[in-house]
Design a protein around this motif. Structure first.
Motif, PDB file in Angstrom:
ATOM      1  N   ASN A 576      -9.198   0.106   1.487  1.00 51.61           N
ATOM      2  CA  ASN A 576      -9.583   0.638   0.206  1.00 51.61           C
ATOM      3  C   ASN A 576      -8.759   1.907  -0.089  1.00 51.61           C
ATOM      4  OD1 ASN A 576     -11.698  -1.146  -0.420  1.00 51.61           O
ATOM      5  ND2 ASN A 576     -13.242  -0.028   0.693  1.00 51.61           N
ATOM      6  N   THR A 577      -8.566   2.555   0.749  1.00 51.44           N
ATOM      7  CA  THR A 577      -7.858   4.266   0.711  1.00 51.44           C
ATOM      8  C   THR A 577      -6.504   3.838   0.192  1.00 51.44           C
ATOM      9  OG1 THR A 577      -9.440   5.341   2.311  1.00 51.44           O
ATOM     10  CG2 THR A 577      -7.379   6.357   1.757  1.00 51.44           C
ATOM     11  N   SER A 579      -5.030   1.150  -0.686  1.00 52.32           N
ATOM     12  CA  SER A 579      -4.954   0.348  -1.985  1.00 52.32           C
ATOM     13  C   SER A 579      -5.082   1.289  -3.208  1.00 52.32           C
ATOM     14  CB  SER A 579      -6.005  -0.846  -2.113  1.00 52.32           C
ATOM     15  OG  SER A 579      -5.993  -1.854  -1.150  1.00 52.32           O
ATOM     16  N   LYS A 580      -5.897   2.117  -2.949  1.00 54.95           N
ATOM     17  CA  LYS A 580      -5.920   2.894  -4.218  1.00 54.95           C
ATOM     18  C   LYS A 580      -4.624   3.996  -4.228  1.00 54.95           C
ATOM     19  CE  LYS A 580      -8.991   6.659  -5.745  1.00 54.95           C
ATOM     20  NZ  LYS A 580      -9.889   7.575  -5.556  1.00 54.95           N
ATOM     21  N   SER A 581      -4.295   4.240  -2.996  1.00 54.06           N
ATOM     22  CA  SER A 581      -2.960   5.155  -3.117  1.00 54.06           C
ATOM     23  C   SER A 581      -1.820   4.379  -3.663  1.00 54.06           C
ATOM     24  CB  SER A 581      -2.709   5.479  -1.584  1.00 54.06           C
ATOM     25  OG  SER A 581      -1.485   6.308  -1.485  1.00 54.06           O
ATOM     26  N   HIS A 583      -1.971   1.759  -5.704  1.00 52.43           N
ATOM     27  CA  HIS A 583      -2.098   1.836  -7.219  1.00 52.43           C
ATOM     28  C   HIS A 583      -1.877   3.086  -8.044  1.00 52.43           C
ATOM     29  CE1 HIS A 583      -4.034   0.516 -11.069  1.00 52.43           C
ATOM     30  NE2 HIS A 583      -4.405   1.792 -10.933  1.00 52.43           N
ATOM     31  N   GLU A 584      -2.149   4.203  -7.465  1.00 52.90           N
ATOM     32  CA  GLU A 584      -1.825   5.535  -8.272  1.00 52.90           C
ATOM     33  C   GLU A 584      -0.486   5.897  -8.086  1.00 52.90           C
ATOM     34  OE1 GLU A 584      -4.349   8.149  -5.765  1.00 52.90           O
ATOM     35  OE2 GLU A 584      -6.205   7.668  -7.181  1.00 52.90           O
TER      36      GLU A 584
END
Length: 618
Positions: A576-577, A579-581, A583-584
Motif C-alpha cells: 500500500n505504501t 503503491s501510493k508513493s 502514484h504520487e
C-alpha cells in the motif's frame, strides 16, 4: 520590497483577514486571487493607506512609490498627450521623453488623432485608459492593478501583457482573467479562508496546493475523530473500575490537551446549467446584407454583413471597443432595426440575452427572488429559491434588494434569470466582467454543456481559445465572418491594427537617433544585463525542474522494485505504501512537465523579445 505582518481586519462579525503576513520582493510580479468579497480590494486599500487594519503592520520603505489605477477622473491639461506627460519623471539629462508617452497611449488604443483631444471629451472607458497610461508612465516602485482589463479591448490587452512582462519593479495584479494573470506574473498569492499564502508559479499551482492541503487536513481530522471516539469509549467503559482509574485519568487528560480539528466549511461555487429548448432545424438566425449606422452622416458600423447561426454554433464577436460588437448583438436580438438588409428569426427560436446594459433593467426596488419570479411567473417560490441558491443567494440573501447588490451580484441575478428561460440561442455580452475565476470556470462548463447555439462578445483570449469555433471580426474598419477557431485566426490572418508595439518601437528608435553614443552603450548594457538576469533565472528554473523529474523517475524505479519484493513476501502494508508513493511521484512528474513546458515557452518568448529590442537599439 514591501512587508506585511500579523495583519487582521474585520467588519463587525465578518472577518476578512486573520493574522496574515507576506512579502513582495524586488522585481516580483504577484497575481492576487480569491473569491469576490474575500478582501482583495480591501488589501489594496490598506496598502494605499485608504483603509486601516485592526492589527498588524504594512511596512513600506522610505521614498518607495506605490501607484494604483484610479477610477477617479480629474484632468487638468487641455490635451490627452499633455495629460499623459504628467506621469513622466524628469529625465536626468533634460531629454524630451514624450515618445514614451506616445508609445504607451498607442498601446492602450489611442490614435495619433486622439493626442490633441481634450481628455474630458473621451468616453468613460478611455478616460480610465488615460489614467492607466499616466500610471504606467510614472513607473512606481509598486504597481497595483485592480481589474485593468475591464476597460480594455482585446488588442490593448494583448499589448498590456507584453508591457507588464517587461515591468522591472514590483507588481500586484487583481484580474478575473486567469490566462492574463499567468501570462504576466511570477508569483501567485491567494486569499483563502481569511488567510493568505504566496507561491512562485501560476494560479493552478496555488489552487492544487490548497486542494491537497485541505484533503490532508480532512483525512487527519477524520482519523483523529476516530481515535477520539475510541478513547471516549475506553473512558466510559472503564471509568467505574478502580484497577483502571490511573489509565482512565491519563486518557482524560490526554483528550483534554488535544485540540479538536474543526470540519472545514464548504465554500459554495456557482454550479448551474442553462435550460435547452429543443430545436430540429438547421439555422436559428439569418442575416442578409445587414447594415447599420447610428446617424446617416457617419460611416456605418456594420456594412453588408451576411451570416447564419446554426443550432450548435459557438460564435465569438471580437474587436476593439466602439466598433459595433454590442450593436450587432442588439440587431440579431431584434432590439435594433437595421439601416438596410434583414435579420430573420426561425419560428422555433428561443432567445436568452445577457447584456451589460441589461443590468440597468433590473428593478432596484425588487428582491433577487422577485426578479427570478418575474422572468417565469409560473415558478413557485420554492423553485425560485433553488435558482437563487444556485446563484449563491442562499436563504435570506435571496431577499436582498437589487439596489444594494454589487456589480458582480447583479451579474449573477441576470444569469439566474437566463437559467429559468428555456433557450436554443444564448447571446452573451461580456458576461465575465464581474465574475471571479471560479464563477468563470462554472460559466464555461455551462456553455460547453448547453445544447444550443452560443454567441458571445468577449475580450478574454482564454474564453476565445476555450469555446469559439467561428468568429465575427471587427478589424481594419470592417466586419467579416471567419470560419475557424481563434488560434486559426491568429495564425492565418492576425490583427491588422496590432501595430502599436511597432509604433512604440519606432518612436523609441527615432528618439535613439538623437542620443549620443554613451547613452546608446548604457541602454544596450542595461538591456543585456536585464536579459542575462531574466533568462538566467528561467534557465535555472528549467534545470531545477528537469533535475527533480530525474530524481522522481529514479525513485519510481526503486519503489517499483521494492513493490515487486513486497508482493513476493505478501507484505500488505508495504504494498500500500509503495503503491501510493509511485502514484504520487507519477502525478508530481505530470505537473512538473506542465511547468517545464510553461517555463520553456516563457524562455523562448522572452529570448525573442530581447533580441528584437537589441535589434531596435542597433
Amino acid at each position: 520590497m514591501i512587508q506585511v505582518g500579523n495583519l487582521s481586519k474585520a467588519y463587525g462579525q465578518q472577518v476578512v483577514f486573520d493574522d496574515i503576513g507576506f512579502t513582495v520582493n524586488a522585481g516580483e510580479r504577484v497575481g492576487l486571487v480569491g473569491r469576490n468579497g474575500h478582501g482583495k480590494t480591501t488589501l489594496f486599500k490598506m496598502i494605499l493607506g485608504e483603509e486601516r487594519s485592526d492589527d498588524g503592520i504594512i511596512s513600506i520603505p522610505n521614498n518607495y512609490k506605490v501607484g494604483h489605477l484610479s477610477q477617479h477622473i480629474s484632468f487638468t491639461e487641455e490635451s490627452v498627450l499633455k495629460e499623459g506627460c504628467l506621469g513622466l519623471r524628469p529625465a536626468e539629462d533634460g531629454r524630451d521623453e514624450t515618445y514614451k508617452v506616445e508609445a504607451i497611449l498607442m498601446g492602450l488604443g489611442f490614435s495619433a488623432d486622439d493626442f490633441m483631444r481634450n481628455p474630458l471629451e473621451l468616453s468613460g472607458g478611455y478616460q480610465i485608459r488615460l489614467n492607466l497610461a499616466k500610471l504606467l508612465i510614472s513607473e512606481p516602485n509598486l504597481l497595483l492593478l485592480d481589474e485593468p482589463t475591464n476597460y480594455l479591448d482585446i488588442l490593448s490587452i494583448r499589448w498590456l501583457i507584453q508591457f507588464l512582462r517587461n515591468w522591472k519593479n514590483e507588481l500586484i495584479l487583481i484580474t478575473h482573467d486567469r490566462d492574463f494573470m499567468d501570462s504576466v506574473t511570477t508569483h501567485t498569492m491567494g486569499i483563502h479562508r481569511c488567510t493568505i499564502r504566496k507561491i512562485e508559479g501560476p494560479t493552478q499551482k496555488l489552487y492544487e496546493q490548497i486542494l491537497m492541503e485541505e484533503e490532508v487536513y480532512e483525512k487527519t481530522r477524520i482519523n483523529e475523530e476516530k481515535k477520539r471516539k475510541e478513547t471516549e469509549q475506553f473512558i466510559n467503559r472503564f471509568r467505574a473500575q478502580a484497577t483502571r482509574a490511573s489509565a482512565v485519568q491519563s486518557k482524560i487528560k490526554a483528550l483534554q490537551k488535544k485540540e479538536r480539528l474543526e470540519k472545514i466549511s464548504e465554500i459554495k461555487n456557482l454550479d448551474f446549467e442553462f435550460r435547452s429548448e429543443p430545436f430540429l432545424g438547421k439555422w436559428l438566425v439569418e442575416a442578409n446584407d445587414l447594415s447599420f449606422s447610428f446617424a446617416p452622416e457617419v460611416p456605418p458600423l456594420i456594412d453588408k454583413l451576411s451570416m447564419t447561426i446554426g443550432k450548435d454554433d459557438r460564435i465569438a464577436i471580437i474587436g476593439k471597443n466602439g466598433k459595433g460588437k454590442t450593436t450587432l448583438l442588439n440587431l440579431l436580438a431584434g432590439e435594433l432595426m437595421p439601416l438596410s438588409g434583414s435579420v430573420t428569426h426561425n419560428p422555433k427560436l428561443k432567445l436568452a440575452y445577457f447584456g451589460q446594459t441589461n443590468i440597468q433593467r433590473l428593478d432596484p426596488q425588487k428582491t433577487v427572488e422577485e426578479e427570478i419570479l418575474d422572468t417565469l411567473p409560473e415558478y413557485n417560490r420554492r423553485a425560485a429559491r433553488n435558482i437563487c441558491g444556485i446563484m449563491m443567494f442562499e436563504g435570506d440573501k435571496a431577499l436582498k434588494k437589487i439596489s444594494v447588490l454589487s456589480g458582480g451580484e447583479k451579474s449573477r441575478v441576470l444569469l439566474g434569470k437566463l437559467l429559468v428561460s428555456p433557450a436554443n440561442l444564448l447571446l452573451l455580452d461580456e458576461p465575465t466582467n464581474h465574475l471571479d475565476m471560479e464563477s468563470i470556470d462554472s460559466l464555461l462548463e455551462a456553455i460547453d454543456a448547453f445544447e444550443g447555439a452560443v454567441m458571445i462578445v468577449t475580450h478574454s483570449e482564454m474564453i476565445l481559445h476555450a469555446i469559439a469555433t467561428r468568429l465575427i471580426v471587427f478589424d481594419d474598419g470592417k466586419v467579416s465572418v471567419f470560419e475557424g477557431t481563434y488560434q486559426d485566426f491568429l495564425g492565418r490572418v492576425g490583427w491588422k491594427n496590432e501595430n502599436n508595439g511597432a509604433v512604440g518601437r519606432q518612436a523609441i528608435s527615432e528618439q535613439s537617433k538623437n542620443t549620443n553614443k554613451k547613452d546608446m552603450r548604457r541602454m544596450r548594457a542595461e538591456l543585456i544585463n536585464s536579459r542575462s538576469r531574466i533568462l538566467g533565472a528561467l534557465q535555472k528554473g528549467i534545470a531545477e525542474v528537469e533535475e527533480t523529474i530525474m530524481q522522481l523517475e529514479g525513485q519510481i524505479e526503486k519503489d517499483t522494485q521494492a513493490l515487486l519484493d513486497a508482493s513476493v513476501k505478501g507484505s500488505g502494508e508495504s504494498i500500500n505504501t509503495l503503491s501510493k508513493s509511485i502514484h504520487e511521484s507519477k502525478a508530481r512528474i505530470d505537473t512538473l512537465f506542465d511547468e517545464l513546458a510553461a517555463l520553456t515557452e516563457d524562455l523562448n518568448t522572452k529570448s525573442g523579445e530581447f533580441e528584437e529590442r537589441l535589434r531596435d537599439l542597433n
